[in-house]
Design an enzyme around this catalytic site. Structure first.
Site, mmCIF file in Angstrom:
data_model
loop_
_atom_site.group_PDB
_atom_site.id
_atom_site.type_symbol
_atom_site.label_atom_id
_atom_site.label_comp_id
_atom_site.label_asym_id
_atom_site.label_seq_id
_atom_site.Cartn_x
_atom_site.Cartn_y
_atom_site.Cartn_z
ATOM 1 N N ILE A 156 38.472 23.384 82.505
ATOM 2 C CA ILE A 156 39.195 22.353 81.743
ATOM 3 C C ILE A 156 39.266 21.039 82.533
ATOM 4 O O ILE A 156 38.999 19.965 81.998
ATOM 5 C CB ILE A 156 40.612 22.854 81.362
ATOM 6 C CG1 ILE A 156 40.498 24.082 80.452
ATOM 7 C CG2 ILE A 156 41.409 21.750 80.660
ATOM 8 C CD1 ILE A 156 41.812 24.781 80.149
ATOM 9 N N ARG A 237 50.743 24.878 82.943
ATOM 10 C CA ARG A 237 51.936 25.705 82.754
ATOM 11 C C ARG A 237 53.137 24.938 83.282
ATOM 12 O O ARG A 237 53.070 24.310 84.360
ATOM 13 C CB ARG A 237 51.799 27.039 83.513
ATOM 14 C CG ARG A 237 50.858 28.038 82.860
ATOM 15 C CD ARG A 237 51.408 28.537 81.499
ATOM 16 N NE ARG A 237 50.522 29.513 80.887
ATOM 17 C CZ ARG A 237 49.594 29.223 79.960
ATOM 18 N NH1 ARG A 237 49.424 27.978 79.554
ATOM 19 N NH2 ARG A 237 48.855 30.186 79.444
ATOM 20 N N GLU A 266 60.052 27.188 78.619
ATOM 21 C CA GLU A 266 59.629 27.072 77.237
ATOM 22 C C GLU A 266 60.336 28.087 76.345
ATOM 23 O O GLU A 266 60.464 29.236 76.777
ATOM 24 C CB GLU A 266 58.115 27.320 77.191
ATOM 25 C CG GLU A 266 57.384 26.162 76.604
ATOM 26 C CD GLU A 266 55.903 26.248 76.880
ATOM 27 O OE1 GLU A 266 55.493 25.888 77.981
ATOM 28 O OE2 GLU A 266 55.187 26.677 75.969
ATOM 29 N N HIS A 284 53.318 22.731 73.349
ATOM 30 C CA HIS A 284 52.278 23.681 73.791
ATOM 31 C C HIS A 284 51.174 23.822 72.725
ATOM 32 O O HIS A 284 50.892 24.919 72.235
ATOM 33 C CB HIS A 284 52.907 25.045 74.121
ATOM 34 C CG HIS A 284 52.073 25.856 75.073
ATOM 35 N ND1 HIS A 284 52.613 26.730 75.993
ATOM 36 C CD2 HIS A 284 50.730 25.949 75.260
ATOM 37 C CE1 HIS A 284 51.653 27.310 76.684
ATOM 38 N NE2 HIS A 284 50.498 26.852 76.248
HETATM 39 C C1 DGY Z 1 46.343 29.338 76.811
HETATM 40 O O1 DGY Z 1 45.415 29.792 76.139
HETATM 41 O O2 DGY Z 1 46.605 29.766 77.932
HETATM 42 C C2 DGY Z 1 47.120 28.209 76.224
HETATM 43 O O3 DGY Z 1 48.196 27.842 77.013
HETATM 44 C C3 DGY Z 1 47.592 28.518 74.806
HETATM 45 O O4 DGY Z 1 46.489 28.509 74.000
#
Ligand code: DGY
Length: 331
Positions: A156, A237, A266, A284
């Site tokens: 990512i 997170r 959360e 989220h």
């Molecule tokens: C994940 O996939 O870990 C995201 O936080 C929620 O889709």
């Protein structure tokens, strides 16, 4: 064989499961299950497709006598006691894939949205406050050519860097325990120490897993190092940031703003963050593209089918230690 699905997910995944007549679905579409309801439902389940807020901990594994696979509908798995699953020979599998692009696109949107104050400006219009054009309102930074610091340079982080580099000609710094020479070359990125990254980035974006090492990785000492004009983005997170320290840093102008998709407790949001204009909040939803969510449903279903029907380890296995004795563990 029973498959417990704790929340409603895209139909594409359910369709894959219903092709197998010997799979009986316990499909919960309503509110999240309480810990007691989860324990009751999982007792005789052979597989579970949980979502992020479901805590699949030791006490849940203790009652789940038939469980063979936890096929989480997420890429993150910090809500699952991985050691306990491995001890019990239960596969844990996740859903990497299109989600990478979805989360990276969300991080990019948050950077631009916070910088250009989109949420504030939208509210201003809806509140009927737009009476005349004003040269001095809603001014924000330009991002073109600025420095993006990525903490956690995995899939990512790299994808976000790609968009920032090629779209906005941003300079990429990254902090990671592992080197990523290929991505470094492609993106002209520089691996630096955490302190250097914090001191030199205009935008800091978090892309690490939650673990003992990364909990409160961004605390008051780290805010003190950041540039006063810096913005912090968290699509990873919540507990990676100490939210008390963040609220203080924003109030005291140690940094210019924060864009948060995840929170320490959360779905609770720190009350001070709710009061600040220089914070952009989303619930989220970083992975919430149709493409990603549909693919996640398919992947979770495939992980279940791999184990229960094909008697193989799941394709997207997390606890790879189980591979060596996978056949005996599911026989
Ligand atoms: C994940 O996939 O870990 C995201 O936080 C929620 O889709």
């Amino acid at each position: 064989m029973k498959v417990l699905i704790t929340r409603e997910i895209p139909q594409a995944g359910i369709n894959l499961l219903t092709e197998h007549k010997n799979l009986e679905l316990d499909y919960r579409k309503g509110a999240p299950l309480s810990p007691a309801e989860l324990k009751k439902a999982i007792k005789d389940a052979d597989a579970i497709i949980p979502v992020i807020p479901d805590q699949i901990n030791k006490s849940v594994f203790e009652v789940a006598k038939n469980l063979k696979v936890v096929a989480t509908y997420s890429v993150g798995y910090d809500n699952i006691d991985l050691d306990e699953a491995t001890k019990k020979n239960i596969y844990v599998a996740n859903t990497p894939g299109d989600l990478t692009e979805a989360v990276a696109e969300h991080a990019l949107s948050m950077m631009l949205g916070l910088g250009r104050r989109l949420a504030e400006a939208d509210k201003f219009c809806r509140d009927g406050k737009y009476k005349y054009w004003d040269p001095m309102t809603f001014i924000g930074p330009k991002f073109m050519g600025k420095t993006l610091g990525i903490i956690g340079f995995g899939r990512i982080g790299q994808f976000f860097s790609r968009m920032a580099k090629h779209g906005l000609n941003m300079k990429i710094l990254y902090y990671d325990i592992a080197p990523h020479p290929e991505a470094e070359n492609l993106l002209d990125a520089e691996k630096v120490s955490l302190d250097y990254l914090l001191q030199n980035s205009d935008v800091i974006s978090l892309h690490v897993n939650l673990s003992e090492e990364t909990k409160h990785m961004i605390d008051s000492a780290q805010f003190e190092l950041m540039k006063p004009g810096a913005i912090l983005i968290n699509t990873a997170r919540g507990p990676v940031i100490d939210e008390n320290a963040l609220a203080l840093a924003l109030k005291e102008n140690y940094i210019a703003g924060a864009a948060l998709d995840v929170f320490e407790e959360e779905p609770k949001i720190h009350p001070d963050l709710l009061k600040l204009n220089n914070v952009l909040l989303t619930p989220h939803i970083a992975s919430a593209t149709w493409e990603a969510r549909i693919q996640m449903a398919r992947m979770a279903a495939e992980n279940v089918i791999d184990v229960l029907i094909n008697k193989n380890p799941p394709k997207y296995l997390v606890n790879k230690e189980l591979l060596k004795d996978s056949v005996s563990s599911i026989a």
